[in-house]
Design a protein around this motif. Structure first.
Motif, PDB file in Angstrom:
ATOM      1  N   LYS A 189       0.844  -1.203   0.000  1.00 17.25           N
ATOM      2  CA  LYS A 189       0.000   0.000   0.000  1.00 17.25           C
ATOM      3  C   LYS A 189       0.878   1.251   0.000  1.00 17.25           C
ATOM      4  N   ASP A 190       0.353   2.308  -0.614  1.00 15.47           N
ATOM      5  CA  ASP A 190       1.119   3.548  -0.737  1.00 15.47           C
ATOM      6  C   ASP A 190       1.177   4.303   0.591  1.00 15.47           C
ATOM      7  N   LEU A 191       2.381   4.709   0.948  1.00 15.70           N
ATOM      8  CA  LEU A 191       2.588   5.521   2.146  1.00 15.70           C
ATOM      9  C   LEU A 191       3.601   6.604   1.790  1.00 15.70           C
ATOM     10  N   THR A 234       9.463   1.699  26.256  1.00 17.39           N
ATOM     11  CA  THR A 234       8.205   2.424  26.497  1.00 17.39           C
ATOM     12  C   THR A 234       7.549   2.820  25.181  1.00 17.39           C
ATOM     13  N   VAL A 235       8.176   2.445  24.079  1.00 12.54           N
ATOM     14  CA  VAL A 235       7.686   2.849  22.758  1.00 12.54           C
ATOM     15  C   VAL A 235       6.732   1.801  22.209  1.00 12.54           C
ATOM     16  N   GLU A 236       5.508   2.209  21.948  1.00  8.05           N
ATOM     17  CA  GLU A 236       4.545   1.328  21.283  1.00  8.05           C
ATOM     18  C   GLU A 236       4.691   1.524  19.774  1.00  8.05           C
ATOM     19  N   ALA A 237       4.875   0.441  19.059  1.00 10.13           N
ATOM     20  CA  ALA A 237       5.097   0.515  17.615  1.00 10.13           C
ATOM     21  C   ALA A 237       3.865   1.034  16.884  1.00 10.13           C
ATOM     22  N   VAL A 238       4.108   1.745  15.789  1.00 10.83           N
ATOM     23  CA  VAL A 238       3.029   2.155  14.897  1.00 10.83           C
ATOM     24  C   VAL A 238       2.981   1.122  13.776  1.00 10.83           C
ATOM     25  N   ASP A 282      -5.189   1.672  10.246  1.00  7.99           N
ATOM     26  CA  ASP A 282      -3.808   1.907  10.666  1.00  7.99           C
ATOM     27  C   ASP A 282      -3.032   2.658   9.583  1.00  7.99           C
ATOM     28  N   LEU A 283      -3.310   2.317   8.328  1.00  8.24           N
ATOM     29  CA  LEU A 283      -2.628   2.996   7.219  1.00  8.24           C
ATOM     30  C   LEU A 283      -2.980   4.477   7.202  1.00  8.24           C
ATOM     31  N   GLU A 284      -4.246   4.792   7.458  1.00  3.46           N
ATOM     32  CA  GLU A 284      -4.653   6.199   7.502  1.00  3.46           C
ATOM     33  C   GLU A 284      -3.978   6.928   8.664  1.00  3.46           C
ATOM     34  N   LYS A 285      -3.845   6.242   9.794  1.00  6.12           N
ATOM     35  CA  LYS A 285      -3.145   6.834  10.934  1.00  6.12           C
ATOM     36  C   LYS A 285      -1.677   7.108  10.576  1.00  6.12           C
ATOM     37  N   ALA A 286      -1.071   6.168   9.861  1.00  8.70           N
ATOM     38  CA  ALA A 286       0.339   6.322   9.461  1.00  8.70           C
ATOM     39  C   ALA A 286       0.506   7.524   8.535  1.00  8.70           C
ATOM     40  N   LYS A 287      -0.455   7.718   7.643  1.00  4.01           N
ATOM     41  CA  LYS A 287      -0.399   8.866   6.751  1.00  4.01           C
ATOM     42  C   LYS A 287      -0.499  10.175   7.519  1.00  4.01           C
ATOM     43  N   LYS A 288      -1.357  10.178   8.529  1.00  2.13           N
ATOM     44  CA  LYS A 288      -1.477  11.378   9.379  1.00  2.13           C
ATOM     45  C   LYS A 288      -0.183  11.607  10.151  1.00  2.13           C
ATOM     46  N   TYR A 289       0.425  10.515  10.585  1.00  2.00           N
ATOM     47  CA  TYR A 289       1.698  10.595  11.326  1.00  2.00           C
ATOM     48  C   TYR A 289       2.768  11.270  10.452  1.00  2.00           C
ATOM     49  N   LEU A 290       2.681  11.016   9.141  1.00  2.00           N
ATOM     50  CA  LEU A 290       3.641  11.614   8.189  1.00  2.00           C
ATOM     51  C   LEU A 290       3.154  12.967   7.690  1.00  2.00           C
ATOM     52  N   ASN A 291       1.983  13.411   8.181  1.00  2.00           N
ATOM     53  CA  ASN A 291       1.367  14.669   7.732  1.00  2.00           C
ATOM     54  C   ASN A 291       1.055  14.636   6.241  1.00  2.00           C
ATOM     55  N   LEU A 292       0.561  13.480   5.782  1.00  2.00           N
ATOM     56  CA  LEU A 292       0.216  13.364   4.365  1.00  2.00           C
ATOM     57  C   LEU A 292      -1.248  13.735   4.124  1.00  2.00           C
TER      58      LEU A 292
END
Length: 243
Positions: A22-24, A222-226, A233-243
């Protein structure tokens, strides 16, 4: 010590088929993960290990190193072991293909376990994160781990361990994160051993290592993986990258 990273990458995924392609941010999830692993500068080499010609082409077209699995495998350890059998290395780090935002600090801590293990008493190192929410503790999808005073794993389970019989006793619960660093020989020994009884019961590959006598050092993070397990989850990752 030569340290390499292996990224097992299956194309099919029951909850989100084809998720690694999937595109990220203009690149596939798996390519972004591969580049992130390279950019940590922790590894002599980074490989993607896959059963998919689509993923193979994606990585090789970008100039990356990719190995094709020859067999069907039940778990990531088997896939990596087959690939690493003829590669000269001391330590193999398993990087999750669906976690493009690599936690460099935690990976460094895993590698440090072996740098400090001068007597080579540790076969594997892996991560644990404390969980406090009752639902998380009781969720069988969260593998729990208990350790001794030296943070060596005693057991992994989908059940609640330890059982909190005495409410007056302060108990901490830890979730196992499936990120491993292995000595090469431990990985090969795992690969050559059929699935063990407790592993089969719990469906947790870490238990096979324990059942064949391997020592696992747990490192707290203490780091929870994304991770990307669903379209959400893919949409959350895109937001994390400010896409």
């Amino acid at each position: 010590m030569k340290i390499i990273a292996m990224i097992p990458a299956r194309y099919s995924a029951s909850r989100f088929p084809g998720k690694l392609m999937k595109d990220l941010g203009g690149e596939s999830v798996i390519l972004k993960t591969y580049k992130a692993a390279l950019n940590t500068n922790l590894f002599s080499e980074v490989y993607v290990v896959t059963d998919s010609e689509i993923i193979q082409k994606n990585i090789s077209d970008a100039g990356g190193k990719v190995l094709m699995s020859k067999k069907e495998h039940e778990c990531g350890s088997d896939r990596i072991a087959e690939a690493v059998e003829n590669i000269e290395t001391d330590i193999v780090v398993n990087v999750q293909g669906d976690e493009p935002f690599i936690d460099e600090v935690s990976l460094s801590k895993l590698i440090d376990v072996f740098k400090k293990d001068t007597h080579q008493e540790v076969d594997l190192a892996s991560l644990k994160v404390q969980i406090t929410n009752k639902e998380d503790i009781e969720n069988p999808n969260n593998v729990k781990v208990i350790t001794d005073v030296n943070n060596m794993a005693i057991y992994f389970s989908r059940s609640v361990i330890p059982y909190h019989r005495d409410a007056a006793v302060n108990v901490k619960y830890y979730k196992h994160k499936g990120v491993y660093a292995f000595r090469k020989q431990a990985l090969l020994d795992f690969y050559k051993t059929p699935m063990t009884p407790l592993e089969a019961a719990e469906k947790i590959e870490a238990i096979r290592y324990q059942e064949i006598g391997k020592k696992i050092k747990m490192v707290e993070t203490t780091v929870e993986a994304v991770g990307i397990d669903t379209p959400e989850d893919l949409e959350k990752a895109k937001k994390y990258l400010n896409l």
